[in-house]
Design an enzyme around this catalytic site. Structure first.
Site: not given
Ligand SMILES: [Zn+2]
Ligand SMILES: [Zn+2]
Length: 592
Positions: A283, A312, A330, A332, A334, A414, A460
């Site tokens: 992010c 992580r 991910q 992922d 945004h 969320k 996100h």
């Molecule tokens: Zn994020």
């Protein structure tokens, strides 16, 4: 009747049974957990599964006696003295840990008594007969490796035998489908202690990974996303700014920015270098890209995607095959947008997500809208507006959703997307998290229509979550029999006699030219042996060829899990395999 009450009562009955059978065994704690309960005991000789029948028999006996549960409130001193005289040292410690101003509740069933918060059902009879002990394990007292090792007995209990049987069948089925076992059989990947929680992808596993990534990339391209790539290693100052250094640091791998000492003597690092960290998420890096150049309201929404490799710092004990890793990729992205675009962007995302899940073979999706928690940041008005935008977006898609009251993140609501797999297990996979905070922290602004500077809103969102975990889930869902478009090897051409080898080679070349992942098996082995081996490898199709097929230009097609074979002209078989192996989104486009 509520499972957690039944299981809590069953844990007490288990402890009573164990102490009746083996006097002198010390009891510690026995909580209810997901799908069951456990109780930790201290006994010189640890329990084994061979003890289960006799313990279960004793439990049934205790349940038959039908003692009522009664609650008593004791003083701390009374409780301590009681446990001390019985040699229950762990219980004494537990009593000591309870704050002085709290009263102590003791629950009695017949002669047996335990320190417990409750609540309990009326009598031990309410536990019923649908219980079962499932496994034993060693566990440190209070989870600390400096403490004594306890013997933990796990069990489960349900309201009736039918529910218990259904659960046990599911567990047995899940064991058969364990992705760690199947991953090995299919030669997909492995782990080793030198790289805890990081996958060594073998070629076959990486084919699946690549197919999945390529598929998602195509879908994102068509849905107006731009793909980026951001650094792996960034200064701690960067993470301080984003807020992760303060709140999230325990989950991060920190790396000193200095040249290590290469001499044999002296420490490797001085400890004086600046600190950097491997990114745990993408992010804040995406905000850096957003912040390059001035953005206008016309530039929004900006949908920025990355197959980010994130690290992580999960505890070794928490790692579990592909399901819980330390290095993950991910899917992922945004979405930077204006507040008035939240609803449309959410709707756009939910449609994309459903289509992806459908292509992966999942139709049973549960959506949860997690709303404002008791402790929250921001204003109530903003929360209300945000919850309404997400709710309206979901209603517009026509998909049902549940409200998860109070389960939103600290700053914003969320969406969670849960998938049900082939054996009825539920997996939380996708998310969409609204965020006003990070854009403000990192100053992500745009010029509004009236010329003023406004903070962008961030969404996100992820569809698969991590590719590693999703692949693990796919392996279990399909028991390794992946849809053909994802299968590492789509077809093996297997020869029966060496005279057919040249023909087999020609077929493999033709298949590969047509884009099929094909392999030749011309080993001097019996065909049954080859069939068995490739079915363990979950190869969906085999083209078996002998002298006759070579002469006639045909193949005998064998399908994984299907009896018998079908003779087809080679070109027909290849053509239909090309079609079957086409990724579902491309198939859809071809059909349109
Ligand atoms: Zn994020
Ligand atoms: Zn209790």
């Amino acid at each position: 009747m509520c499972w957690s009450l039944i299981r809590h009562d069953a844990a007490h009955v288990l402890a009573e049974a164990v102490q009746e059978l083996w006097p002198g065994t010390q009891v510690t704690i026995g909580p209810v957990i997901e799908n069951g309960f456990y109780y930790d005991f201290k006994r010189d000789e640890p329990f084994s599964e061979e003890d289960f029948p006799v313990i279960e028999k004793k439990m049934a006996e205790i349940i038959d006696r039908g003692a009522a549960f009664t609650k008593e409130v004791w003083s701390r001193d009374e409780a301590k003295a009681f446990f001390a005289t019985r040699g229950e040292n762990f219980k004494v410690e537990l009593v000591d840990a309870i704050p002085a101003d709290q009263s102590l509740k003791m629950y009695k069933q017949g002669q047996w008594i335990d320190l417990c918060r409750g609540p309990h059902m009326r009598t031990v009879k309410d536990v019923g007969n649908a219980f079962k002990l499932t496994k034993v394990a060693g566990a440190y007292w209070r989870g600390d490796s400096r403490n004594p090792v306890l013997s933990r007995i796990y069990g489960t209990a349900f309201a009736n035998k039918a529910e218990l049987d259904a659960y046990l069948t599911m567990v047995a089925e899940a064991e058969k489908r364990d992705h760690r076992k199947i991953g090995q059989e299919m030669d997909l990947y492995h782990f080793q202690p030198e790289a805890q929680g990081s996958v060594f992808w073998h070629h076959k596993g990486y084919v699946i990974f690549n197919q999945m990534e390529t598929y998602i990339r195509r879908r994102l391209n068509k849905s107006g996303y731009v793909e980026v790539k951001t650094p792996q290693l960034m200064s701690s100052k960067f993470w301080e700014q984003s807020g992760h250094w303060g709140k999230y640091r325990e989950n991060m791998f920190v790396v000193p920015d200095e040249v290590p000492n290469v001499e044999d003597t002296g420490p490797v690092l001085t400890g004086e270098g600046d600190l950097m960290a491997l990114k745990p998420m993408n992010c804040p890096a995406h905000v850096q890209i957003f912040n390059q150049g001035i953005k206008s309201y016309r530039d929004l929404p900006l949908r920025m995607a990355e197959f980010g490799c994130c690290h992580r710092n999960e505890a070794h004990g928490a790692l579990h095959g592909l399901m819980r890793v330390r290095q993950m990729t991910q899917d992922d992205a945004h979405i930077f947008c204006r507040e008035d675009q939240i609803q449309a962007e959410t709707e756009h995302f939910v449609h994309l997500l459903y289509s992806v899940y459908g292509h992966m073979g999942f139709d049973d999706v549960v959506i949860k809208l997690a709303t404002r928690p008791d402790k929250f940041g921001g204003t109530v008005e903003r929360w209300d507006a945000a919850e309404k935008a997400l709710g309206d977006a979901l209603r517009a898609t026509g998909y049902d959703f549940e409200i998860a009251e109070g389960e939103g993140a600290f700053y914003a609501p969320k969406l969670e997307f849960h998938l049900k797999d082939a054996i009825g297990r539920s997996w939380q996979v996708g998310t969409l998290q609204l965020d006003y905070v990070l854009p403000e922290r990192l100053d992500a602004t745009y010029v509004a229509e009236d010329g003023s500077r406004q903070y962008a809103v961030m969404l996100h969102r992820a569809i698969l979550g991590s590719l590693e975990r999703f692949i693990g889930m796919m392996i279990e869902n399909y028991a390794g029999k992946m849809p053909i478009w994802l299968a590492p090897t789509q077809v093996v051409v297997a020869t029966i006699v060496s005279e057919a080898d040249a023909y087999g080679e020609k077929l493999v070349r033709q298949l590969q030219d047509a884009g099929v992942r094909a392999e030749l098996d011309a080993r001097n082995e019996k065909i049954n042996y080859k069939v068995r081996e490739h079915s363990v490898g979950r190869v969906p199709l085999m083209f078996v060829v002998g002298r006759r097929e070579a002469d006639e230009g045909t193949v005998s097609v064998r399908r994984l899990g299907v009896e018998g074979q079908k003779v087809l002209p080679a070109d027909v078989a290849i053509e239909s395999l090309v079609l079957e192996g086409t990724p579902p989104d491309l198939k859809q486009i071809a059909a349109e």
